[in-house]
Structure formats: structure tokens, C-alpha cells
Design a protein around this motif. Structure first.
Motif, PDB file in Angstrom:
ATOM      1  N   TYR A  69      65.770   4.150  31.233  1.00 58.83           N
ATOM      2  CA  TYR A  69      66.569   4.903  30.257  1.00 58.83           C
ATOM      3  C   TYR A  69      67.990   4.351  30.159  1.00 58.83           C
ATOM      4  O   TYR A  69      68.557   4.241  29.061  1.00 58.83           O
ATOM      5  N   LYS A  70      68.584   4.007  31.307  1.00 62.31           N
ATOM      6  CA  LYS A  70      69.954   3.508  31.306  1.00 62.31           C
ATOM      7  C   LYS A  70      70.072   2.110  30.698  1.00 62.31           C
ATOM      8  O   LYS A  70      71.082   1.770  30.083  1.00 62.31           O
ATOM      9  N   ALA A  71      69.029   1.284  30.860  1.00 65.68           N
ATOM     10  CA  ALA A  71      69.085  -0.090  30.349  1.00 65.68           C
ATOM     11  C   ALA A  71      68.822  -0.158  28.844  1.00 65.68           C
ATOM     12  O   ALA A  71      69.247  -1.110  28.179  1.00 65.68           O
ATOM     13  N   VAL A 101      67.598  -0.979  15.465  1.00 69.99           N
ATOM     14  CA  VAL A 101      68.578  -0.421  16.405  1.00 69.99           C
ATOM     15  C   VAL A 101      68.739   1.082  16.164  1.00 69.99           C
ATOM     16  O   VAL A 101      68.818   1.877  17.116  1.00 69.99           O
ATOM     17  N   VAL A 102      68.780   1.492  14.893  1.00 68.59           N
ATOM     18  CA  VAL A 102      68.897   2.923  14.575  1.00 68.59           C
ATOM     19  C   VAL A 102      67.677   3.679  15.095  1.00 68.59           C
ATOM     20  O   VAL A 102      67.799   4.741  15.723  1.00 68.59           O
ATOM     21  N   GLY A 142      67.500   6.442  18.059  1.00 66.87           N
ATOM     22  CA  GLY A 142      66.866   7.723  17.772  1.00 66.87           C
ATOM     23  C   GLY A 142      65.824   8.073  18.816  1.00 66.87           C
ATOM     24  O   GLY A 142      65.744   9.220  19.285  1.00 66.87           O
ATOM     25  N   TRP A 143      65.018   7.066  19.190  1.00 70.09           N
ATOM     26  CA  TRP A 143      64.019   7.274  20.248  1.00 70.09           C
ATOM     27  C   TRP A 143      64.718   7.617  21.559  1.00 70.09           C
ATOM     28  O   TRP A 143      64.276   8.500  22.296  1.00 70.09           O
ATOM     29  N   TRP A 144      65.804   6.918  21.854  1.00 69.39           N
ATOM     30  CA  TRP A 144      66.516   7.107  23.123  1.00 69.39           C
ATOM     31  C   TRP A 144      67.086   8.530  23.222  1.00 69.39           C
ATOM     32  O   TRP A 144      66.994   9.168  24.278  1.00 69.39           O
ATOM     33  N   THR A 194      55.741   3.566  21.596  1.00 69.30           N
ATOM     34  CA  THR A 194      56.790   3.601  20.573  1.00 69.30           C
ATOM     35  C   THR A 194      58.164   3.220  21.108  1.00 69.30           C
ATOM     36  O   THR A 194      59.105   3.044  20.321  1.00 69.30           O
ATOM     37  N   ALA A 195      58.295   3.053  22.406  1.00 70.05           N
ATOM     38  CA  ALA A 195      59.620   2.834  23.013  1.00 70.05           C
ATOM     39  C   ALA A 195      60.245   1.499  22.630  1.00 70.05           C
ATOM     40  O   ALA A 195      61.471   1.366  22.602  1.00 70.05           O
TER      41      ALA A 195
END
Length: 546
Positions: free
Chosen positions: A374-376, A515-516, A520-522, A316-317
Motif C-alpha cells: 500500500y505504501k509503495a 494514474v487517476v 482512485g483504487w488506492w 485490478t490493482a
């Protein structure tokens, strides 16, 4: 983005990439189908199911020069492998230039799934063979013969399948079925070549197999995608290669298929007759468990809580990137950017694609590689909005002679930034997969994790393409009491003397939604993915009966 892509985020395909292979500037991704040579299925063929250390090499060590013939053969086999990938990646751009719907594009995107699903039939390729003919040749030779004959047959029908331009549009259903089989054969050939690479070269030179894979697939993809699209374009050939303009390019897809079909048949015959498999390898080196045991092993890996959680998260990422990666390139073609120009923009990206993994690996080599992922991620999500702006801006800078140079510079810089974020996430995932894979079954384990990662890019791309048309709003201008909600309604509008005008492009709606969802995943699931790095080694070790 991927003005022509993959493919390779997932997949090809990567290039990390599944469908990206068709949409990222004809680029070469970290691995055309999303697997790196070091972790491809061929590696799992020998390492995956062997509990003990490999036997020592027999005979005196040989330098690379002593095996130059084997290295060149491997390189050529990987070049052949890249041809079908490149051709399949060029078809969506050709279809887009013929104004097919995005629903049709979504349907065709299933063509890029076989390379992500090859783990399903790889154990069969590994276990069933004719011993006298050779374990790898038993699959390589017939598969390449089928590919060659398939290309020759397709060369006689592909023009009609793509539409004749006289009222007969592309037959997307037939094209999808045809190229799906095409890619299935190419994926099977990939399994056989990867496995053979490990025994064709001596133990001290086996590292050259990954180089052959990377260089060969990249060259093959370039020939089948970038070079083909350039030579197929009448405008490109008339501008750069001809003294007198002609209505068609130097080659057609039919010509290209016929030529490479003949090359496949000739070279496969030579390999079948002249090349013998390495008899110096002891039988135990390539022995694996039975097919049933292999599938049971894969199932037992997936059932482990840590692995199952990782699979759900990684599937899902990439939803947040799907509109940017799968649709942007096609939208640029729709707005008038020549498809061959997008393909050629991949050329200056090659040095960057070589350097990026070397730089990024310095930050992913530690105990927590997923921190880089995660940072990218937020930067890659924001680039999705930048791509949407780029598509909106494209018709505003178009002039009678095409597009100004500064426009292509902006596209190139956008793609370069996209590559930085894409490779940061790709290398981080590869590093994490290598870190947690059980060393006793490393090849199978790692290939499974990479397959899941590839699928995590494939399905969002297909869904993103399919949703563009339903999210797009059009109205019929010039004909009363008509609308453009369906294809039939649009045809009625045209018959009444009207035309369909887009009032809201679904691509922009989808870009914002993606993008939203991505952010949300992030925020919600990203920390959970990072916490997987804190799991102990026992959480990733598979319990198996020897």
C-alpha cells in the motif's frame, strides 16, 4: 517502465511480469514469469495435494558436491527455459523499430500469457506420464524436442514474418500465433523442470533448485534478449565489435533460432539417453490426487470469500501502472532510442535486483506485509508521470550522434526507482500469499494466488497497448479533405502527397488516465486490501475431503 522489460511483475513472466518481459529493459524480474522458484508449480506438484508429511530421505545425506552434476543439469535446463522468454521479449522492440501500430503490439502481447495461465494444464502434466520413461521426462523430453524443431522451422520463416522492408510489413497475426505456441511449450517445459527439480536433488540440497531457477532463467533471458539485441544491431556491432562497418549485425533472429534449436535437440537427446529419474524417491512422495480432484480443489479455493475478494482486488490493482509498464519502452524506441541500448541498461540493474528483495523482506516478514504494498503504490503511480515526461523529453535531447550520456543516466535512475517500488509491491504480495496459504495444500494454494497476481499485470498491459492508437489524434498535413483516423485514411493522405502529423499522443492521455484510476483504487480499494490481513486463519483454510 520497462524499456524492455516483465516481466517481472506478473509474470515472467516474469519478472514480476507478463508482457513486461518485453518492456522492462530486458530485465530480470523477481521471477521471469512472475513466479518465484519456491512457489512455482513444480512445488505444488508434490506439496500441494499431499495431506501428510513427506517421508524421510533414504540413504546417507549427500553434500552439494556429490550432486554437482544434478545441480549443473538443472541450471542448464533453466537456461534453456529462459531462451524462449528472452526471444519473445525482444520481438516487440523489433516490431516497434518497424513502426507497427500499438494495436498490433497489443495483439502480440498475448504471447506472454501462457506462463501466467500454466496452472490450467499443470495438473495434466503432473498426472499423465509413462512410468517406465519417468514422470518428468515424459513431458520434458518431447516438449524440448518440439521446442528445438519449432526453432529450426521458425528460423526459415521468421525473416519473412518480420517483413522484408520492401513494402511487406510484419505479419503480426502469424508472429503472435507462432510465438504463443513457442511460449506455451516453454511454459510446459517449466512445469516439468520445476517438478523434476524437487526429486532430482536430495532432500538436504533441494533448496539449490530455487537458485538454479533464478540464475538459469536470468542467464537464459539475458542470452535471448540482451545479448541477441546487441549482436543483431548493426550500429552496436559496427561501433564496438568490428573494424569495418557492415549493413547488418553479427547475427540475425534466424541465425539465433537455428543455433538454439540445434542446442535444444542435442541436449534433449543426451538427457533422454543418459539421465535417469531418481529411483530413491518413494512413490508416495510424488503421488497426487486425480486431475478432476485437483481442479475441484482449485475451484473450492477461489470460492472462499476472503480469497475471492483478494483475487478481485489484485486483478485490478495494477491498472494504474499499465501505461508506464507496457508502453514506455516502446515509446522510447519510437522516439529513436536504440533498442539494444535499452536492453543493455538491464545489466547494471542486476545487483539492485538481487539486493532489493533481501532488504524489502525485512519489512514484509511481519503480520501485515500488505502495508508495504500500500505504501509503495503511490510512488509507483507517480513514476508513471515521470516516465511520460521522460518520453516527452527524449526527442528534445537527441542529437545527430544519438543521445548524450546524461540522458542514459536519467533513464537508468528512473528505472532503478521503478524497480524499488515494483519489488516492494512484488515481495509484499509474495509474503502475503505465503502467509495465508493453507499449509495442507500450500503449493496449489500459493500457485493459484500467484497466477491471479500475474494475470492482474497481463490484462492491463494488453489493454493499455490497444488503447494507445484510439486515443491518439492525427491530422493530414499537405492534402486537403483527408484525415488520418484509420490506417486506410492515412494511406490515402500519403497518396495525395500529405503526411500524418500527431496532434495528441494517446500515450500521454493514457498515462494520466491510468494514474487517476490508480490513485482512485488506492484511496477506495487499497484499505479494503489491507483489511484482508485482519481476517482470521479460518477465513483462508480450504475445507476439503481427504
Amino acid at each position: 517502465m520497462s524499456p524492455t522489460v516483465s516481466h517481472k511483475d506478473s509474470s515472467r513472466q516474469r519478472r514480476p511480469g507478463g508482457y513486461h518481459g518485453a518492456l522492462e529493459l530486458g530485465a530480470t524480474s523477481p521471477a521471469i514469469d512472475g513466479d518465484d522458484a519456491a512457489v512455482r508449480l513444480g512445488h505444488g506438484d508434490t506439496e500441494a495435494l499431499l495431506p501428510g508429511p513427506p517421508p524421510p530421505p533414504l540413504g546417507p545425506p549427500r553434500g552439494c558436491r556429490g550432486e554437482l552434476g544434478n545441480v549443473l543439469l538443472l541450471l542448464f535446463l533453466y537456461v534453456l527455459q529462459g531462451i524462449p522468454l528472452g526471444l519473445a521479449g525482444s520481438v516487440p522492440l523489433i516490431l516497434q523499430s518497424k513502426s507497427v501500430s500499438y494495436t498490433d503490439q497489443a495483439f502480440f502481447s498475448f504471447v506472454f500469457w501462457p506462463f501466467s495461465l500454466k496452472l490450467l494444464w499443470a495438473p495434466l502434466v503432473d498426472a499423465v506420464y509413462f512410468k517406465r520413461f519417468g514422470r518428468r521426462k515424459s513431458w520434458l523430453v518431447p516438449t524440448q524436442y518440439f521446442l528445438g524443431l519449432f526453432m529450426l522451422g521458425l528460423s526459415t520463416q521468421v525473416d519473412s514474418l518480420l517483413g522484408d522492408g520492401e513494402g511487406h510489413g510484419p505479419d503480426v497475426l502469424a508472429l503472435t500465433a507462432t510465438f504463443f505456441l513457442f511460449e506455451f511449450l516453454a511454459a510446459t517445459q517449466d512445469i516439468a523442470v520445476d517438478g523434476w527439480a524437487l526429486t532430482m536433488l536430495s532432500r538436504e540440497n533441494v533448496g539449490y533448485a530455487s537458485t538454479c531457477n533464478s540464475v538459469g532463467q536470468t542467464a537464459g533471458y539475458f542470452l535471448g534478449n540482451v545479448l541477441f539485441l546487441a549482436l543483431e544491431s548493426a550500429s552496436f556491432c559496427n561501433k564496438y565489435l568490428r573494424f569495418e562497418p557492415q549493413p547488418k549485425g553479427i547475427v540475425t533472429l534466424s541465425d539465433f533460432l537455428f543455433f538454439w534449436g540445434a542446442i535444444f535437440l542435442i541436449t534433449t537427446t543426451l538427457v533422454a539417453l543418459l539421465k535417469k529419474e531418481n529411483k530413491e524417491v518413494t512413490p508416495s512422495k510424488e503421488e497426487t490426487k486425480g486431475i478432476t480432484d485437483t481442479y475441484k480443489l482449485l475451484f473450492s479455493i477461489v470460492r472462499m470469500p476472503a480469497v475471492f475478494t483478494f483475487c478481485v482486488l489484485i486483478l485490478t490493482a495494477k491498472v494504474g501502472f499499465s501505461a508506464a509498464d507496457a508502453v514506455t519502452g516502446l515509446k522510447l524506441v519510437e522516439e529513436g532510442v536504440p533498442k539494444e541500448h535499452l536492453a543493455l541498461l538491464a545489466v547494471p540493474m542486476v545487483p539492485l535486483q538481487i539486493i532489493l528483495p533481501l532488504i524489502i523482506s525485512r519489512y514484509t516478514a511481519g503480520p501485515k506485509p500488505l502495508n508495504t504494498f500500500y505504501k509503495a503504490m503511490p510512488f509507483r503511480l507517480l513514476l508513471g508521470l515521470e516516465f511520460a515526461f521522460l518520453v516527452w523529453w527524449t526527442p528534445k535531447v537527441k542529437h545527430e550522434g544519438g543521445f548524450p550520456t546524461y540522458y542514459y543516466i536519467v533513464v537508468l535512475l528512473s528505472y532503478a526507482l521503478h524497480q524499488v517500488t515494483l519489488y516492494s509491491m512484488y515481495v509484499a504480495i509474495m509474503a502475503f500469499n505465503a502467509k495465508v496459504s493453507d499449509p495442507l495444500i500450500g503449493g496449489t494454494y500459493m500457485t493459484l494466488l500467484n497466477t491471479v497476481s500475474n494475470l492482474g499485470g497481463n490484462w492491463p498491459a494488453t489493454v493499455a497497448l490497444w488503447l494507445v492508437d484510439p486515443l491518439t489524434m492525427k491530422e493530414c498535413v499537405g492534402a486537403q479533405e483527408q484525415n488520418c483516423r484509420t490506417t486506410i485514411a492515412a494511406e490515402l493522405c500519403a497518396k495525395e502527397g500529405g503526411s500524418c502529423l500527431t496532434t495528441l499522443d494517446g500515450y500521454y492521455v493514457e498515462s494520466i488516465i491510468c494514474v487517476v484510476l490508480g490513485f482512485g483504487w488506492w484511496f477506495l480499494l487499497g484499505p479494503k486490501l489491507k483489511r484482508l490481513q485482519d481476517e482470521g486463519p479460518s477465513s483462508w483454510k480450504c475445507k476439503r475431503n481427504n
